[in-house]
Design a protein around this motif. Structure first.
Motif, PDB file in Angstrom:
ATOM      1  N   GLU A 104     -11.036 -31.753 -18.102  1.00 34.73           N
ATOM      2  CA  GLU A 104     -10.299 -33.019 -18.014  1.00 34.73           C
ATOM      3  C   GLU A 104     -10.669 -33.780 -16.746  1.00 34.73           C
ATOM      4  O   GLU A 104     -10.846 -35.005 -16.769  1.00 34.73           O
ATOM      5  N   GLU A 105     -10.806 -33.063 -15.624  1.00 36.05           N
ATOM      6  CA  GLU A 105     -11.179 -33.712 -14.375  1.00 36.05           C
ATOM      7  C   GLU A 105     -12.590 -34.291 -14.454  1.00 36.05           C
ATOM      8  O   GLU A 105     -12.864 -35.380 -13.938  1.00 36.05           O
ATOM      9  N   LYS A 106     -13.498 -33.594 -15.112  1.00 40.02           N
ATOM     10  CA  LYS A 106     -14.860 -34.106 -15.275  1.00 40.02           C
ATOM     11  C   LYS A 106     -14.871 -35.370 -16.126  1.00 40.02           C
ATOM     12  O   LYS A 106     -15.594 -36.324 -15.826  1.00 40.02           O
ATOM     13  N   ARG A 107     -14.066 -35.398 -17.184  1.00 45.38           N
ATOM     14  CA  ARG A 107     -14.007 -36.588 -18.041  1.00 45.38           C
ATOM     15  C   ARG A 107     -13.435 -37.774 -17.271  1.00 45.38           C
ATOM     16  O   ARG A 107     -13.915 -38.909 -17.408  1.00 45.38           O
ATOM     17  N   GLU A 108     -12.412 -37.522 -16.484  1.00 46.37           N
ATOM     18  CA  GLU A 108     -11.814 -38.581 -15.670  1.00 46.37           C
ATOM     19  C   GLU A 108     -12.843 -39.171 -14.715  1.00 46.37           C
ATOM     20  O   GLU A 108     -12.991 -40.396 -14.598  1.00 46.37           O
ATOM     21  N   CYS A 109     -13.571 -38.291 -14.033  1.00 48.50           N
ATOM     22  CA  CYS A 109     -14.588 -38.728 -13.087  1.00 48.50           C
ATOM     23  C   CYS A 109     -15.679 -39.527 -13.795  1.00 48.50           C
ATOM     24  O   CYS A 109     -16.081 -40.604 -13.335  1.00 48.50           O
ATOM     25  N   ALA A 110     -16.147 -39.014 -14.926  1.00 46.31           N
ATOM     26  CA  ALA A 110     -17.204 -39.702 -15.666  1.00 46.31           C
ATOM     27  C   ALA A 110     -16.771 -41.103 -16.080  1.00 46.31           C
ATOM     28  O   ALA A 110     -17.571 -42.052 -16.022  1.00 46.31           O
ATOM     29  N   SER A 111     -15.521 -41.265 -16.454  1.00 50.37           N
ATOM     30  CA  SER A 111     -15.024 -42.578 -16.871  1.00 50.37           C
ATOM     31  C   SER A 111     -15.133 -43.587 -15.748  1.00 50.37           C
ATOM     32  O   SER A 111     -15.583 -44.731 -15.946  1.00 50.37           O
ATOM     33  N   LEU A 112     -14.735 -43.183 -14.535  1.00 47.99           N
ATOM     34  CA  LEU A 112     -14.819 -44.100 -13.398  1.00 47.99           C
ATOM     35  C   LEU A 112     -16.274 -44.382 -13.025  1.00 47.99           C
ATOM     36  O   LEU A 112     -16.645 -45.519 -12.730  1.00 47.99           O
TER      37      LEU A 112
END
Length: 329
Positions: free
Chosen positions: A276-284
């Motif tokens: 989930e943290e990786k997806r959040e980072c990728a979005s930004l």
């Protein structure tokens, strides 16, 4: 799908000096397994942590022999069973690999493979994965920065440092960065820092304090903790946070320095990030690439057969100036 194709790759058969990085020309091209992607590598980032692993001094040691490298960019050659988001022919970059990135081909887990925007070339793509995901983790997940705070990027001219400057500016922070050369200081300012300081100059910490009006910085992103940690604690504002991104050895500090301002020191390790943290980072990061403020700065480039020299230089250079990469073409 069995394969008899061979590729060039760097192999490490024993831990030690850079000379253990051996170029082999008869390494089988790996096959992608379940939810894995085979990538033809165009460029691969070189990270300081890879030198610690190669030397055998890092906490996590791979099984020998192995191929180093985690953040590659290239073109998808094939995909394994169950892969739905990635297709052959796409330009991509990674944040991790299964078989190592110092090679002409690598296999990576699908969730670590991301689309490379057309506006970035392959050397820039190799400068996105580890640096930007690490910088985001340090600033957002660990330091929990808030717009209006002041961040000191201690060692701001390398891959993670440039990423932290760009991200910090985008997140509404006042960004202070240090470097050790004139070129590095200029690079820091070009990539989002409001002020830059030469960390080789005597008394530079006093200049940093002056830039904060004597209040200190709220957050430090620290690349060389074994040298700077004690000074970092002195420069913190009340409730300040230090995120440890890099260290090359032990350091002695006075724990009372954390008590006086209720400051905290927290380690940063990208491999600990949740999906989930990786997806959040990728979005930004994709928003930054689309908007144009995320522009990786590429530094020295080496051909694959000079990987040993790259490992020497990344540790012993006079000062970083962008992300170091290996190129396969």
């Amino acid at each position: 799908m069995a394969t008899s194709r061979l590729m060039r790759a760097i192999r490490v058969s024993e831990f030690g000096a850079p000379s253990v990085l051996q170029l082999c020309t008869d390494v089988p091209v790996p096959d992608p397994g379940q939810r894995q992607v085979l990538i033809r590598v165009h460029a691969c980032g070189v990270n300081p942590v890879e030198t610690y692993i190669r030397a055998g001094t890092y906490s996590r040691k791979p099984s020998l022999p192995y191929t180093p490298g985690s953040d590659v960019s290239g073109v998808v050659e094939a995909v394994g069973e169950g892969v739905t988001q990635i297709k052959a022919g796409q330009r991509v970059f990674t944040t991790a690999t299964e078989t190592g990135g110092y090679a002409e081909y690598t296999v990576a887990p699908e969730d670590c493979v991301h689309r490379l925007p057309d506006g970035l070339d392959f050397t820039q793509g190799a400068a996105v994965g580890v640096p930007y995901f690490t910088a985001y983790r340090a600033l957002v997940h660990k330091a929990r920065v808030r717009a209006g705070e002041t961040v000191l990027v201690h060692g701001a001219s390398g891959g993670v440092g440039v990423a932290a400057c760009q991200l910090g500016r985008a997140l509404g922070l006042k960004v202070l960065g240090t470097a050790g050369t004139t070129q590095g200081l200029e690079l820091v300012l070009q990539n989002g820092a409001h002020h830059s300081f030469n960390h080789r100059e005597e008394g530079y910490t006093s200049k940093i304090m002056e830039a904060t009006g004597g209040e200190g910085v709220n957050v430090v992103v620290e690349m060389l903790s074994n040298i700077n940690l004690s000074n970092d604690l002195q420069m913190l504002a009340n409730g300040g946070r230090i995120t440890v991104v890099g260290s090359r050895g032990p350091v002695e500090i006075n724990p009372r320095d954390t008590m006086a301002k209720e400051s905290s020191i927290v380690g940063v390790a990208l491999f600990c990030a949740s999906a989930e943290e990786k997806r959040e980072c990728a979005s930004l990061l994709f928003a930054g690439m689309d908007a144009g403020w995320l522009r990786p700065s590429v530094g020295p480039q080496y051909p694959l057969n000079m990987a040993a020299q790259a490992h020497h230089d990344i540790i012993h250079c006079s000062g970083a100036a962008g992300k170091m990469v290996l190129t396969m073409m």
